[in-house]
Design a protein around this motif. Structure first.
Motif, PDB file in Angstrom:
ATOM      1  N   VAL A 168      42.744  13.903  87.807  1.00  9.31           N
ATOM      2  CA  VAL A 168      42.622  12.809  88.424  1.00  9.31           C
ATOM      3  C   VAL A 168      43.026  12.453  86.859  1.00  9.31           C
ATOM      4  O   VAL A 168      42.597  11.943  85.981  1.00  9.31           O
ATOM      5  CB  VAL A 168      41.666  12.576  88.642  1.00  9.31           C
ATOM      6  N   VAL A 169      44.066  11.752  86.739  1.00 15.34           N
ATOM      7  CA  VAL A 169      44.633  10.338  85.523  1.00 15.34           C
ATOM      8  C   VAL A 169      44.759   9.426  85.840  1.00 15.34           C
ATOM      9  O   VAL A 169      45.098   8.751  87.094  1.00 15.34           O
ATOM     10  CB  VAL A 169      46.337  10.632  85.211  1.00 15.34           C
ATOM     11  N   LEU A 170      44.066   8.292  85.372  1.00 15.61           N
ATOM     12  CA  LEU A 170      43.286   6.874  85.003  1.00 15.61           C
ATOM     13  C   LEU A 170      44.533   6.277  84.576  1.00 15.61           C
ATOM     14  O   LEU A 170      44.468   6.627  83.123  1.00 15.61           O
ATOM     15  CB  LEU A 170      41.922   6.391  84.325  1.00 15.61           C
ATOM     16  N   GLU A 171      45.077   5.214  85.200  1.00 16.40           N
ATOM     17  CA  GLU A 171      46.774   5.057  84.534  1.00 16.40           C
ATOM     18  C   GLU A 171      45.807   3.589  83.467  1.00 16.40           C
ATOM     19  O   GLU A 171      44.700   2.741  83.857  1.00 16.40           O
ATOM     20  CB  GLU A 171      47.638   4.339  85.136  1.00 16.40           C
ATOM     21  N   ASN A 214      56.065   3.399  88.975  1.00 16.54           N
ATOM     22  CA  ASN A 214      56.742   3.931  87.587  1.00 16.54           C
ATOM     23  C   ASN A 214      55.585   5.292  87.596  1.00 16.54           C
ATOM     24  O   ASN A 214      56.409   6.248  87.711  1.00 16.54           O
ATOM     25  CB  ASN A 214      57.469   3.013  86.314  1.00 16.54           C
ATOM     26  N   ASN A 215      54.275   4.706  87.369  1.00 17.42           N
ATOM     27  CA  ASN A 215      53.326   6.179  86.653  1.00 17.42           C
ATOM     28  C   ASN A 215      53.730   7.783  87.566  1.00 17.42           C
ATOM     29  O   ASN A 215      53.658   8.601  86.644  1.00 17.42           O
ATOM     30  CB  ASN A 215      52.164   5.479  87.031  1.00 17.42           C
ATOM     31  N   ARG A 216      54.694   7.160  88.617  1.00 19.48           N
ATOM     32  CA  ARG A 216      54.015   8.648  89.571  1.00 19.48           C
ATOM     33  C   ARG A 216      55.020   9.600  88.771  1.00 19.48           C
ATOM     34  O   ARG A 216      55.357  10.703  89.564  1.00 19.48           O
ATOM     35  CB  ARG A 216      54.247   8.674  91.140  1.00 19.48           C
ATOM     36  N   HIS A 232      54.065  12.352  84.653  1.00 16.60           N
ATOM     37  CA  HIS A 232      53.706  13.070  84.697  1.00 16.60           C
ATOM     38  C   HIS A 232      54.246  15.131  84.739  1.00 16.60           C
ATOM     39  O   HIS A 232      53.024  15.756  85.147  1.00 16.60           O
ATOM     40  CB  HIS A 232      52.264  13.322  85.410  1.00 16.60           C
ATOM     41  N   ALA A 233      55.257  14.507  84.812  1.00 16.07           N
ATOM     42  CA  ALA A 233      55.919  16.061  84.653  1.00 16.07           C
ATOM     43  C   ALA A 233      55.439  17.241  84.208  1.00 16.07           C
ATOM     44  O   ALA A 233      55.599  18.779  84.521  1.00 16.07           O
ATOM     45  CB  ALA A 233      57.512  15.638  84.993  1.00 16.07           C
ATOM     46  N   TRP A 263      64.106  15.456  87.747  1.00 11.66           N
ATOM     47  CA  TRP A 263      64.510  13.950  88.564  1.00 11.66           C
ATOM     48  C   TRP A 263      63.090  12.665  87.953  1.00 11.66           C
ATOM     49  O   TRP A 263      63.167  12.398  88.160  1.00 11.66           O
ATOM     50  CB  TRP A 263      64.614  14.189  89.958  1.00 11.66           C
ATOM     51  N   MET A 264      62.112  13.203  87.771  1.00  8.18           N
ATOM     52  CA  MET A 264      60.616  12.597  87.094  1.00  8.18           C
ATOM     53  C   MET A 264      61.078  12.783  85.655  1.00  8.18           C
ATOM     54  O   MET A 264      61.382  10.963  85.372  1.00  8.18           O
ATOM     55  CB  MET A 264      59.004  13.678  87.584  1.00  8.18           C
ATOM     56  N   ASN A 265      61.793  13.527  85.389  1.00 10.78           N
ATOM     57  CA  ASN A 265      62.012  13.184  83.387  1.00 10.78           C
ATOM     58  C   ASN A 265      63.219  12.111  83.538  1.00 10.78           C
ATOM     59  O   ASN A 265      63.435  11.442  82.740  1.00 10.78           O
ATOM     60  CB  ASN A 265      62.189  14.478  82.910  1.00 10.78           C
TER      61      ASN A 265
END
Length: 226
Positions: free
Chosen positions: A18-21, A27-29, A32-33, A110-112
């Motif tokens: 779980v990542v707390l932004e 855009n956060n999604r 985390h590639a 594509w995330m990067n």
């Protein structure tokens, strides 16, 4: 970010992180590639549930075309008198131009690439809600490769835990159309292409069922005592 800490309960066969932004933006999604255990990512909204068979089927297409993106909710665009319009009425059985950010299956590259977009575009997404991040993703991909966008109709009915943004957000269609026109200017034209690659998970299940039946028929029958 504004919903309180996430609730995680039960056991999982894979690690869950779980990542707390610190900033509330879709855009956060794409950030985390580096956390992926392989090159494949499934990005989805928190109110969407797709069955495992659908993802298993959809991943087939990325095996043959690593640059492709698989989506599950197709939309059309059209040019009208005052510019590009999002969600224009038409026959989705014939053509679609993009799939929404509700759920995508894609490669980590594509995330990067998304996080490397010019800061003015990323700022535009942050400041204009409902967000334009999914439309931006399709412009980015169309500007980079000729790989085709693929639509897969899920095997089982999609579980929607609440009404979509289009029904909960005032002037949704107008705002999404504004995104299209802003991105058309930024990328030097309308890059979203006519797509006709549509696949139905029900066909996959039927094929799988026939294969199992054939294997059963081909299996040797042993006499008692053998």
């Amino acid at each position: 970010l504004d919903k309180g800490p996430p609730f995680v309960n039960g056991s999982f066969r894979v690690p869950v992180t779980v990542v707390l932004e610190t900033k509330n933006t879709l855009n956060n999604r794409y950030k985390h590639a580096n956390m992926l255990q392989n090159d494949l990512a499934f990005l989805t909204d928190d109110d969407i549930l797709l069955d495992f068979r659908t993802l298993q089927y959809a991943s087939r297409f990325l095996a043959t075309d690593p640059l492709a993106v698989v989506g599950f909710f197709p939309r059309q665009v059209a040019y009208e008198e005052n510019g590009w319009k999002y969600g224009a009425r038409g026959n989705l059985k014939e053509v679609f131009h993009m799939t929404t950010g509700r759920a995508h299956l894609l490669r980590a590259r594509w995330m990067n690439a998304f996080t490397s977009l010019p800061s003015n575009l990323l700022d535009f997404i942050d400041k204009n809600k409902p967000t334009c991040e999914d439309i931006t993703l399709h412009f980015l991909i169309a500007n980079t490769t000729s790989s085709t966008l693929i639509f897969v109709k899920p095997c089982s009915p999609v579980v929607l835990r609440r009404r979509g943004m289009s029904k909960r957000t005032r002037h949704w269609w107008v705002r999404r159309s504004a995104c299209l026109n802003r991105l058309s200017t930024a990328f030097g034209g309308m890059l979203l292409r006519n797509n006709t690659k549509k696949y139905f998970c029900a066909d996959y299940l039927e094929e799988e069922h026939r294969t199992k039946q054939n294997r059963t028929l081909e299996s040797p029958v042993l006499a008692p005592g053998n």
